[in-house]
Enzyme design. Sequence first.
Site, PDB file in Angstrom:
ATOM      1  CG  HIS A   1      61.041 -17.213  53.585  1.00 31.90           C
ATOM      2  ND1 HIS A   1      60.409 -18.211  52.878  1.00 31.90           N
ATOM      3  CD2 HIS A   1      60.069 -16.329  53.926  1.00 31.90           C
ATOM      4  CE1 HIS A   1      59.106 -17.949  52.798  1.00 31.90           C
ATOM      5  NE2 HIS A   1      58.886 -16.800  53.430  1.00 31.90           N
TER       6      HIS A   1
ATOM      7  CE  LYS B   1      50.317 -16.915  53.392  1.00 36.66           C
ATOM      8  NZ  LYS B   1      51.710 -16.594  53.734  1.00 36.66           N
TER       9      LYS B   1
ATOM     10  NE  ARG C   1      56.792 -10.689  50.098  1.00 33.98           N
ATOM     11  CZ  ARG C   1      55.908 -11.660  49.997  1.00 33.98           C
ATOM     12  NH1 ARG C   1      56.184 -12.703  49.286  1.00 33.98           N
ATOM     13  NH2 ARG C   1      54.752 -11.591  50.601  1.00 33.98           N
TER      14      ARG C   1
ATOM     15  CB  SER D   1      55.789 -19.905  50.008  1.00 30.59           C
ATOM     16  OG  SER D   1      56.805 -19.555  50.910  1.00 30.59           O
TER      17      SER D   1
HETATM   18  O1  PNS Z   1      54.589 -16.208  56.392  1.00 35.63           O
HETATM   19  P1  PNS Z   1      53.244 -15.647  56.788  1.00 35.63           P
HETATM   20  O2  PNS Z   1      52.142 -16.607  56.419  1.00 35.63           O
HETATM   21  O3  PNS Z   1      53.003 -14.267  56.249  1.00 35.63           O
HETATM   22  O4  PNS Z   1      53.280 -15.515  58.391  1.00 35.63           O
HETATM   23  C1  PNS Z   1      52.140 -15.097  59.102  1.00 35.63           C
HETATM   24  C2  PNS Z   1      52.197 -15.627  60.548  1.00 35.63           C
HETATM   25  C3  PNS Z   1      52.288 -17.162  60.538  1.00 35.63           C
HETATM   26  C4  PNS Z   1      53.403 -15.037  61.248  1.00 35.63           C
HETATM   27  C5  PNS Z   1      50.872 -15.176  61.249  1.00 35.63           C
HETATM   28  O5  PNS Z   1      49.770 -15.708  60.580  1.00 35.63           O
HETATM   29  C6  PNS Z   1      50.856 -15.582  62.723  1.00 35.63           C
HETATM   30  O6  PNS Z   1      51.409 -14.889  63.554  1.00 35.63           O
HETATM   31  N1  PNS Z   1      50.218 -16.743  63.006  1.00 35.63           N
HETATM   32  C7  PNS Z   1      50.141 -17.283  64.370  1.00 35.63           C
HETATM   33  C8  PNS Z   1      48.756 -17.031  64.969  1.00 35.63           C
HETATM   34  C9  PNS Z   1      48.640 -15.595  65.453  1.00 35.63           C
HETATM   35  O7  PNS Z   1      49.287 -15.174  66.390  1.00 35.63           O
HETATM   36  N2  PNS Z   1      47.767 -14.837  64.758  1.00 35.63           N
HETATM   37  C10 PNS Z   1      47.575 -13.421  65.037  1.00 35.63           C
HETATM   38  C11 PNS Z   1      48.562 -12.582  64.226  1.00 35.63           C
HETATM   39  S1  PNS Z   1      48.213 -10.880  64.364  1.00 35.63           S
END
Ligand code: PNS
Length: 161
Positions: A17, A41, A90, A128
């Site tokens: 990150h 998660k 990735r 992570s």
């Molecule tokens: O590090 P990650 O877990 O891959 O990040 C994913 C994240 C947190 C960016 C995604 O789950 C997100 O945008 N969450 C906020 C809620 C939301 O807007 N969900 C719709 C995404 S299409």
Amino acid sequence: MKIAVYPGSFDPVTLGHIDVVERASKIFDKVIVTVMYNSTKQPMFSQTERVDLLKRSVSHLPNVEVDSYDGLLTDYMRNRELSILVKGLRVISDFESEFQMASVNQKLLKELETVFVMTRTDYMYLSSSIVKEVARLNGDISGFVTEPVKKAIEEKLGARK
Ligand code: PNS
């Protein structure tokens, strides 16, 4: 001024990150790293802890801010009047979910653009989840995370034993 938002769950932040943040901070005038909720998660760290670990890991970058938000990413972007997202990409397996998220986000907020930074090959394998798994099984995680993060994981696991 070109401002990009780098959203993620960062549970916790890894060297992969940080590499993306460092590179994005050279491309954009400002980068906001935003700790968000990922419904798929179950986090090890609270949002406050994740923000704190991020702040300590990117303090060497003057044009980087750390923030957090609980709701929809597109609402956050709209509220802050921002339209550029930066994400790390990735291995091939990331592509499907990232493509899906970028498409949904753009559907929800037309002017949104997602820019992908290819993860350096050194960190292609890093996540992570894998760091937490190695730590749980008493493996050495010092090559994967910063010292404050390593300590925080060890404390968290120690408290659970
Ligand atoms: O590090 P990650 O877990 O891959 O990040 C994913 C994240 C947190 C960016 C995604 O789950 C997100 O945008 N969450 C906020 C809620 C939301 O807007 N969900 C719709 C995404 S299409």
